[in-house]
Design a protein around this motif. Structure first.
Motif, PDB file in Angstrom:
ATOM      1  N   ILE A 174       0.863  -1.274  -0.078  1.00 46.42           N
ATOM      2  CA  ILE A 174       0.080  -0.055   0.092  1.00 46.42           C
ATOM      3  C   ILE A 174       0.890   1.353   0.050  1.00 46.42           C
ATOM      4  O   ILE A 174       1.665   1.548   0.910  1.00 46.42           O
ATOM      5  CB  ILE A 174      -0.970   0.020   1.155  1.00 46.42           C
ATOM      6  N   ILE A 175       0.702   2.117  -1.010  1.00 47.87           N
ATOM      7  CA  ILE A 175       1.562   3.457  -0.923  1.00 47.87           C
ATOM      8  C   ILE A 175       0.416   4.230  -0.592  1.00 47.87           C
ATOM      9  O   ILE A 175      -0.760   4.208  -0.965  1.00 47.87           O
ATOM     10  CB  ILE A 175       1.995   3.485  -2.402  1.00 47.87           C
ATOM     11  N   LEU A 176       0.677   5.543  -0.085  1.00 52.02           N
ATOM     12  CA  LEU A 176      -0.213   6.588   0.405  1.00 52.02           C
ATOM     13  C   LEU A 176       0.183   7.781  -0.302  1.00 52.02           C
ATOM     14  O   LEU A 176       1.213   8.260  -0.091  1.00 52.02           O
ATOM     15  CB  LEU A 176       0.149   6.784   2.011  1.00 52.02           C
ATOM     16  N   MET A 177      -0.798   8.044  -1.245  1.00 52.89           N
ATOM     17  CA  MET A 177      -0.712   9.193  -2.278  1.00 52.89           C
ATOM     18  C   MET A 177      -0.719  10.575  -1.616  1.00 52.89           C
ATOM     19  O   MET A 177      -0.474  11.615  -2.118  1.00 52.89           O
ATOM     20  CB  MET A 177      -1.517   9.045  -3.379  1.00 52.89           C
ATOM     21  N   ASN A 178      -1.359  10.778  -0.436  1.00 50.44           N
ATOM     22  CA  ASN A 178      -1.306  11.899   0.214  1.00 50.44           C
ATOM     23  C   ASN A 178      -1.172  11.895   2.128  1.00 50.44           C
ATOM     24  O   ASN A 178      -1.275  10.639   2.520  1.00 50.44           O
ATOM     25  CB  ASN A 178      -2.948  12.394   0.385  1.00 50.44           C
ATOM     26  N   CYS A 179      -0.362  12.973   2.328  1.00 52.44           N
ATOM     27  CA  CYS A 179      -0.101  13.237   3.659  1.00 52.44           C
ATOM     28  C   CYS A 179      -1.383  14.064   4.546  1.00 52.44           C
ATOM     29  O   CYS A 179      -1.436  15.255   4.205  1.00 52.44           O
ATOM     30  CB  CYS A 179       1.168  13.963   3.845  1.00 52.44           C
ATOM     31  N   PRO A 180      -1.909  13.501   5.335  1.00 53.95           N
ATOM     32  CA  PRO A 180      -2.898  14.039   5.821  1.00 53.95           C
ATOM     33  C   PRO A 180      -2.581  15.302   6.934  1.00 53.95           C
ATOM     34  O   PRO A 180      -3.429  16.073   7.322  1.00 53.95           O
ATOM     35  CB  PRO A 180      -3.712  13.013   6.832  1.00 53.95           C
ATOM     36  N   PHE A 181      -1.200  15.109   7.257  1.00 52.23           N
ATOM     37  CA  PHE A 181      -0.734  16.059   7.909  1.00 52.23           C
ATOM     38  C   PHE A 181       0.343  17.200   7.305  1.00 52.23           C
ATOM     39  O   PHE A 181       1.416  17.651   7.906  1.00 52.23           O
ATOM     40  CB  PHE A 181       0.114  15.470   8.936  1.00 52.23           C
ATOM     41  N   HIS A 182       0.129  17.458   6.130  1.00 58.31           N
ATOM     42  CA  HIS A 182       1.096  17.886   5.140  1.00 58.31           C
ATOM     43  C   HIS A 182       1.712  19.367   5.539  1.00 58.31           C
ATOM     44  O   HIS A 182       3.024  19.434   5.599  1.00 58.31           O
ATOM     45  CB  HIS A 182       0.529  18.232   3.661  1.00 58.31           C
ATOM     46  N   ARG A 183       0.752  20.166   6.040  1.00 55.51           N
ATOM     47  CA  ARG A 183       1.387  21.637   6.185  1.00 55.51           C
ATOM     48  C   ARG A 183       2.249  21.329   7.551  1.00 55.51           C
ATOM     49  O   ARG A 183       3.274  22.166   7.724  1.00 55.51           O
ATOM     50  CB  ARG A 183       0.099  22.686   6.613  1.00 55.51           C
ATOM     51  N   LEU A 184       1.717  20.636   8.486  1.00 62.16           N
ATOM     52  CA  LEU A 184       2.455  20.650   9.646  1.00 62.16           C
ATOM     53  C   LEU A 184       3.999  19.726   9.491  1.00 62.16           C
ATOM     54  O   LEU A 184       4.908  20.142   9.949  1.00 62.16           O
ATOM     55  CB  LEU A 184       1.854  19.528  10.669  1.00 62.16           C
ATOM     56  N   ALA A 185       3.816  18.750   8.617  1.00 69.28           N
ATOM     57  CA  ALA A 185       4.958  17.941   8.228  1.00 69.28           C
ATOM     58  C   ALA A 185       6.142  18.746   7.502  1.00 69.28           C
ATOM     59  O   ALA A 185       7.493  18.616   7.353  1.00 69.28           O
ATOM     60  CB  ALA A 185       4.867  16.962   7.334  1.00 69.28           C
ATOM     61  N   ASP A 186       5.769  19.878   6.654  1.00 67.56           N
ATOM     62  CA  ASP A 186       6.633  20.855   6.182  1.00 67.56           C
ATOM     63  C   ASP A 186       7.566  21.608   7.054  1.00 67.56           C
ATOM     64  O   ASP A 186       8.798  21.634   6.765  1.00 67.56           O
ATOM     65  CB  ASP A 186       5.975  21.922   5.329  1.00 67.56           C
ATOM     66  N   VAL A 192       6.272  15.075  13.031  1.00 69.50           N
ATOM     67  CA  VAL A 192       5.252  14.522  12.396  1.00 69.50           C
ATOM     68  C   VAL A 192       5.306  13.036  11.707  1.00 69.50           C
ATOM     69  O   VAL A 192       4.477  12.326  11.871  1.00 69.50           O
ATOM     70  CB  VAL A 192       4.492  15.551  11.341  1.00 69.50           C
ATOM     71  N   CYS A 193       6.352  12.888  11.069  1.00 67.47           N
ATOM     72  CA  CYS A 193       6.659  11.387  10.797  1.00 67.47           C
ATOM     73  C   CYS A 193       6.560  10.713  11.755  1.00 67.47           C
ATOM     74  O   CYS A 193       6.313   9.574  11.760  1.00 67.47           O
ATOM     75  CB  CYS A 193       8.078  11.607   9.944  1.00 67.47           C
ATOM     76  N   ALA A 194       7.438  10.883  13.010  1.00 74.32           N
ATOM     77  CA  ALA A 194       7.206  10.021  14.021  1.00 74.32           C
ATOM     78  C   ALA A 194       6.134   9.596  14.436  1.00 74.32           C
ATOM     79  O   ALA A 194       5.367   8.479  14.918  1.00 74.32           O
ATOM     80  CB  ALA A 194       8.036  10.306  15.315  1.00 74.32           C
ATOM     81  N   MET A 195       4.942  10.733  14.621  1.00 74.21           N
ATOM     82  CA  MET A 195       3.763  10.429  14.883  1.00 74.21           C
ATOM     83  C   MET A 195       2.973   9.659  13.815  1.00 74.21           C
ATOM     84  O   MET A 195       2.154   8.785  14.235  1.00 74.21           O
ATOM     85  CB  MET A 195       2.949  11.901  15.052  1.00 74.21           C
ATOM     86  N   ASN A 196       3.183   9.972  12.716  1.00 74.25           N
ATOM     87  CA  ASN A 196       2.535   9.412  11.606  1.00 74.25           C
ATOM     88  C   ASN A 196       3.055   7.739  11.626  1.00 74.25           C
ATOM     89  O   ASN A 196       1.884   7.083  11.402  1.00 74.25           O
ATOM     90  CB  ASN A 196       2.935   9.848  10.193  1.00 74.25           C
ATOM     91  N   GLY A 197       4.250   7.522  11.850  1.00 78.70           N
ATOM     92  CA  GLY A 197       4.522   6.049  11.738  1.00 78.70           C
ATOM     93  C   GLY A 197       3.879   5.344  12.804  1.00 78.70           C
ATOM     94  O   GLY A 197       3.588   4.152  12.605  1.00 78.70           O
ATOM     95  N   CYS A 224       5.101  10.014   3.978  1.00 77.68           N
ATOM     96  CA  CYS A 224       6.539   9.463   4.274  1.00 77.68           C
ATOM     97  C   CYS A 224       6.815   8.083   5.014  1.00 77.68           C
ATOM     98  O   CYS A 224       7.653   7.488   5.116  1.00 77.68           O
ATOM     99  CB  CYS A 224       6.991  10.381   5.618  1.00 77.68           C
ATOM    100  N   ALA A 225       5.658   7.400   4.473  1.00 83.21           N
ATOM    101  CA  ALA A 225       5.415   5.831   4.838  1.00 83.21           C
ATOM    102  C   ALA A 225       4.877   5.024   4.083  1.00 83.21           C
ATOM    103  O   ALA A 225       3.942   5.630   3.342  1.00 83.21           O
ATOM    104  CB  ALA A 225       4.858   5.614   6.514  1.00 83.21           C
ATOM    105  N   ARG A 226       5.056   3.802   3.980  1.00 79.08           N
ATOM    106  CA  ARG A 226       4.064   2.884   3.113  1.00 79.08           C
ATOM    107  C   ARG A 226       3.921   1.597   3.993  1.00 79.08           C
ATOM    108  O   ARG A 226       4.601   1.456   4.917  1.00 79.08           O
ATOM    109  CB  ARG A 226       4.692   2.637   1.640  1.00 79.08           C
TER     110      ARG A 226
END
Length: 229
Positions: A174-186, A192-197, A224-226
Motif C-alpha cells: 500500500i502506497i499512501l498518495m496523500n499526507c493528511p498532516f502535510h502543512r505540519l510536516a513541512d 510529524v513523521c514519528a507521529m505518523n509512523g 512518508c510511509a508505506r
C-alpha cells in the motif's frame, strides 16, 4: 445557545466526499440560514417553528430541512409535543437537530484535527506523568491507530477515511498518495513523521497487518510511509 456536544457527531462521521457535498449544500442561502437557526437552538425544532422564525414558507422550510438531513448536516427525531390539541395532536412531531458539531473539507483531504488531538494528548501525558513528549506522542499515536482499527474495517478503508489516499502497488503493498498532516510536516517533519509512523503501525496491527510492514517512503509527493506486501 447550542445543543450539547454529546448529541452531535464529529465532523469525521462524514466521508471526505460527504463533507464536500455538505459544504456545497450550504451554498444555498436559504438552506444555510435554516442550518444556522437549527444549530443555534437548545433543543430540536420543528419545521413550523423554523419557517416562522425565518419568515419562510412552510413548504420551502420543509424541503430545505429534509435536504440538510440527506446531506448529513441535520438529524431527525420524532417526539410528542405537549400543549397541542385537535386533529393530529397525538402524532409525534418531526424535529430537526444538528448532526455535526462542525463540517469542513480541504482539497486534498487533511486531518489536522487528528494531529492536534494526538499532540494535545501527548503533552498532557508528559505534563502529568513526567515522561518525554516524543515518547508520549508515539504512544498516543499508536493507541489511536489501534482504536480506529478496531471496528472491522480493512486497512485500506481506514487509511482512506483518514485521508491517506491509499493505492495498491504492483507488489501488493500500500502506497499512501496523500499526507493528511502535510502543512505540519513541512516545518516539523521529524515530529510529524514519528507521529505518523506510530499511528500507521497501530492501525496496521488492529487490522491484522503486521506492524513491521510499515516502512519509510521518501518518494516525492507521497506520505512518508508505506505498507509493504
Amino acid at each position: 445557545m447550542s445543543r450539547p456536544a454529546e448529541n452531535r457527531e464529529s465532523k469525521s462521521a462524514l466521508s471526505w466526499t460527504g463533507r464536500l457535498a455538505a459544504l456545497a449544500s450550504l451554498g444555498d442561502a436559504g438552506r444555510r440560514r435554516l442550518f444556522e437557526y437549527v444549530a443555534g437552538q437548545s433543543s430540536a425544532v420543528g419545521r413550523d417553528d423554523a419557517a416562522a422564525a425565518l419568515d419562510m414558507p412552510r413548504s420551502t422550510a420543509s424541503f430545505h430541512l429534509d435536504r440538510l438531513v440527506r446531506d448529513g448536516l441535520l438529524a431527525v427525531e420524532f417526539r410528542k409535543l405537549g400543549g397541542k390539541a385537535g386533529p393530529g395532536s397525538g402524532r409525534p412531531a418531526k424535529l430537526y437537530r444538528p448532526a455535526l458539531e462542525e463540517v469542513g473539507a480541504s482539497v486534498p483531504d487533511r486531518s489536522y484535527d487528528l494531529a492536534g488531538e494526538l499532540m494535545a494528548t501527548a503533552i498532557e501525558s508528559a505534563m502529568t506523568g513526567g515522561g518525554g513528549v516524543r515518547e508520549a506522542l508515539t504512544e498516543a499515536s499508536y493507541s489511536r491507530g489501534r482504536s480506529l482499527g478496531g471496528n472491522g474495517e480493512s486497512l485500506d478503508d481506514l487509511l482512506g477515511g483518514v485521508g491517506y489516499m491509499p493505492e495498491r502497488d504492483a507488489e501488493g503493498g500500500i502506497i499512501l498518495m496523500n499526507c493528511p498532516f502535510h502543512r505540519l510536516a513541512d516545518g516539523h517533519a521529524d515530529v510529524v513523521c514519528a507521529m505518523n509512523g506510530a499511528f500507521l503501525s497501530g492501525a496496521a496491527a488492529a487490522c491484522g497487518v503486521p506492524e513491521e510492514k510499515v516502512e519509510e517512503d521518501r518518494a516525492v509527493g507521497r506520505c512518508c510511509a508505506r505498507i509493504r506486501p
